[in-house]
Design a protein around this motif. Structure first.
Motif, PDB file in Angstrom:
ATOM      1  N   ALA A  47      37.263  52.990  45.923  1.00  0.00           N
ATOM      2  CA  ALA A  47      38.065  51.998  46.637  1.00  0.00           C
ATOM      3  C   ALA A  47      37.594  50.623  46.166  1.00  0.00           C
ATOM      4  O   ALA A  47      36.437  50.256  46.388  1.00  0.00           O
ATOM      5  N   VAL A  48      38.461  49.926  45.471  1.00  0.00           N
ATOM      6  CA  VAL A  48      38.081  48.653  44.874  1.00  0.00           C
ATOM      7  C   VAL A  48      39.130  47.600  45.236  1.00  0.00           C
ATOM      8  O   VAL A  48      40.331  47.884  45.186  1.00  0.00           O
ATOM      9  N   THR A  49      38.673  46.428  45.593  1.00  0.00           N
ATOM     10  CA  THR A  49      39.599  45.311  45.789  1.00  0.00           C
ATOM     11  C   THR A  49      39.691  44.563  44.465  1.00  0.00           C
ATOM     12  O   THR A  49      38.695  44.007  43.991  1.00  0.00           O
ATOM     13  N   VAL A  50      40.872  44.616  43.863  1.00  0.00           N
ATOM     14  CA  VAL A  50      41.067  43.975  42.564  1.00  0.00           C
ATOM     15  C   VAL A  50      42.002  42.780  42.742  1.00  0.00           C
ATOM     16  O   VAL A  50      43.150  42.939  43.179  1.00  0.00           O
ATOM     17  N   ASN A  51      41.483  41.616  42.447  1.00  0.00           N
ATOM     18  CA  ASN A  51      42.255  40.370  42.612  1.00  0.00           C
ATOM     19  C   ASN A  51      42.873  40.279  44.005  1.00  0.00           C
ATOM     20  O   ASN A  51      44.022  39.868  44.180  1.00  0.00           O
ATOM     21  N   GLY A  52      42.106  40.685  44.986  1.00  0.00           N
ATOM     22  CA  GLY A  52      42.530  40.560  46.377  1.00  0.00           C
ATOM     23  C   GLY A  52      43.344  41.722  46.905  1.00  0.00           C
ATOM     24  O   GLY A  52      43.681  41.746  48.084  1.00  0.00           O
ATOM     25  N   THR A  53      43.670  42.691  46.038  1.00  0.00           N
ATOM     26  CA  THR A  53      44.469  43.839  46.474  1.00  0.00           C
ATOM     27  C   THR A  53      43.602  45.095  46.497  1.00  0.00           C
ATOM     28  O   THR A  53      42.952  45.429  45.500  1.00  0.00           O
ATOM     29  N   GLN A  54      43.628  45.756  47.645  1.00  0.00           N
ATOM     30  CA  GLN A  54      42.823  46.976  47.788  1.00  0.00           C
ATOM     31  C   GLN A  54      43.491  48.136  47.037  1.00  0.00           C
ATOM     32  O   GLN A  54      44.696  48.339  47.122  1.00  0.00           O
ATOM     33  N   ARG A  55      42.686  48.901  46.267  1.00  0.00           N
ATOM     34  CA  ARG A  55      43.191  50.087  45.574  1.00  0.00           C
ATOM     35  C   ARG A  55      42.253  51.256  45.851  1.00  0.00           C
ATOM     36  O   ARG A  55      41.078  51.067  46.090  1.00  0.00           O
ATOM     37  N   ALA A 110      45.550  33.009  37.984  1.00  0.00           N
ATOM     38  CA  ALA A 110      46.832  32.290  38.076  1.00  0.00           C
ATOM     39  C   ALA A 110      47.814  33.080  38.927  1.00  0.00           C
ATOM     40  O   ALA A 110      49.017  33.056  38.684  1.00  0.00           O
ATOM     41  N   ALA A 111      47.287  33.734  39.942  1.00  0.00           N
ATOM     42  CA  ALA A 111      48.129  34.610  40.758  1.00  0.00           C
ATOM     43  C   ALA A 111      49.260  33.848  41.439  1.00  0.00           C
ATOM     44  O   ALA A 111      50.316  34.405  41.727  1.00  0.00           O
ATOM     45  N   THR A 112      49.044  32.556  41.680  1.00  0.00           N
ATOM     46  CA  THR A 112      50.092  31.782  42.353  1.00  0.00           C
ATOM     47  C   THR A 112      51.121  31.235  41.363  1.00  0.00           C
ATOM     48  O   THR A 112      52.063  30.558  41.758  1.00  0.00           O
ATOM     49  N   GLY A 113      50.908  31.500  40.072  1.00  0.00           N
ATOM     50  CA  GLY A 113      51.834  30.985  39.061  1.00  0.00           C
ATOM     51  C   GLY A 113      51.377  29.661  38.471  1.00  0.00           C
ATOM     52  O   GLY A 113      52.002  29.142  37.548  1.00  0.00           O
ATOM     53  N   THR A 114      50.302  29.118  38.991  1.00  0.00           N
ATOM     54  CA  THR A 114      49.751  27.867  38.451  1.00  0.00           C
ATOM     55  C   THR A 114      48.426  28.191  37.773  1.00  0.00           C
ATOM     56  O   THR A 114      47.612  28.934  38.326  1.00  0.00           O
ATOM     57  N   GLY A 159      33.834  18.591  40.572  1.00  0.00           N
ATOM     58  CA  GLY A 159      32.515  19.070  40.970  1.00  0.00           C
ATOM     59  C   GLY A 159      32.575  20.099  42.076  1.00  0.00           C
ATOM     60  O   GLY A 159      31.568  20.561  42.556  1.00  0.00           O
ATOM     61  N   GLN A 160      33.812  20.473  42.454  1.00  0.00           N
ATOM     62  CA  GLN A 160      33.974  21.493  43.488  1.00  0.00           C
ATOM     63  C   GLN A 160      34.660  22.692  42.856  1.00  0.00           C
ATOM     64  O   GLN A 160      35.865  22.671  42.645  1.00  0.00           O
ATOM     65  N   ALA A 161      33.917  23.698  42.512  1.00  0.00           N
ATOM     66  CA  ALA A 161      34.487  24.853  41.829  1.00  0.00           C
ATOM     67  C   ALA A 161      35.468  25.583  42.739  1.00  0.00           C
ATOM     68  O   ALA A 161      35.213  25.785  43.915  1.00  0.00           O
ATOM     69  N   ALA A 162      36.632  25.952  42.160  1.00  0.00           N
ATOM     70  CA  ALA A 162      37.621  26.738  42.894  1.00  0.00           C
ATOM     71  C   ALA A 162      37.354  28.204  42.663  1.00  0.00           C
ATOM     72  O   ALA A 162      37.199  28.650  41.536  1.00  0.00           O
ATOM     73  N   ALA A 163      37.250  28.961  43.730  1.00  0.00           N
ATOM     74  CA  ALA A 163      36.936  30.380  43.606  1.00  0.00           C
ATOM     75  C   ALA A 163      38.146  31.151  43.107  1.00  0.00           C
ATOM     76  O   ALA A 163      39.252  30.932  43.582  1.00  0.00           O
ATOM     77  N   PRO A 164      37.965  32.053  42.137  1.00  0.00           N
ATOM     78  CA  PRO A 164      39.057  32.882  41.679  1.00  0.00           C
ATOM     79  C   PRO A 164      39.561  33.796  42.796  1.00  0.00           C
ATOM     80  O   PRO A 164      38.788  34.214  43.653  1.00  0.00           O
TER      81      PRO A 164
END
Ligand code: FES
Ligand code: FES
Length: 179
Positions: free
Chosen positions: A6-14, A80-84, A156-161
């Protein structure tokens, strides 16, 4: 005998059945269909396969899929999950931090992890943070420039993937680069 993971990949549980010897990189590419994570060597040296495992940069060719059971994986597709484009992706684009692009997903993920841990890295920090990634095309000047540009873009504020623990509200930052 296959094992359930059971792995969460890019926010989706599989949940999937995998051979115990299956590598995480093969799981991501062949089971999850996420071919942005590349295989560039068979010696765990090139870093093309770099993903974030619980926010930490790892070479997915040196991790078994079963070791990701119960954990979160972020791949380049999640950035780029949001398209940006993620600022790191945009910076690599702006600064011509790639030629063939084969190594690029690994560099982008390693950079995302580096900047999450160290939002204002020195040149030495960048060199050390990306020492696990090899590029045969560009030399590293543009890649370093891209990292500096991404750091500036992020203020200087890293955005989390997406899919990393730090992407969740109130989550503590956690990442290590250069694996
Ligand atoms: Fe080269 Fe993983 S494929 S380090
Ligand atoms: Fe070709 Fe890095 S851009 S190997």
């Amino acid at each position: 005998m296959k094992q359930s993971v059971a792995v969460t990949v890019n926010g989706t549980q599989r949940e999937d059945l995998v051979e115990p010897r299956m590598l995480l990189v093969h799981y991501l590419r062949e089971v999850a269909g996420l071919t942005g994570t590349h295989i560039g060597c068979d010696t765990s040296q090139c870093g093309a396969c770099t993903v974030l495992l619980d926010g930490r940069a790892v070479k997915s060719c040196s991790v078994f899929a079963v070791q990701a059971d119960g954990r979160s994986v972020a791949t380049v597709e999640g950035l780029a999950a949001t398209g940006t484009l993620h600022p790191v992706q945009q910076a690599f684009w702006n600064e011509h931090g790639l030629q063939c692009g084969f190594c690029t997903p690994g560099f982008v993920m390693a950079t995302a992890a580096l900047l999450e841990q160290n939002p204002s890295p020195s040149d030495e920090d960048i060199t050390k943070g990306l020492e696990g990634n090899l590029c045969r095309c560009t030399g590293y000047a543009n890649i370093r420039r891209a990292v500096r540009s991404a750091a500036a873009m992020m203020g200087g504020q890293a955005a989390a993937p997406t899919g990393s623990p730090a992407a969740a509200p109130a989550a503590a930052p956690a990442a290590t680069a250069g694996s």
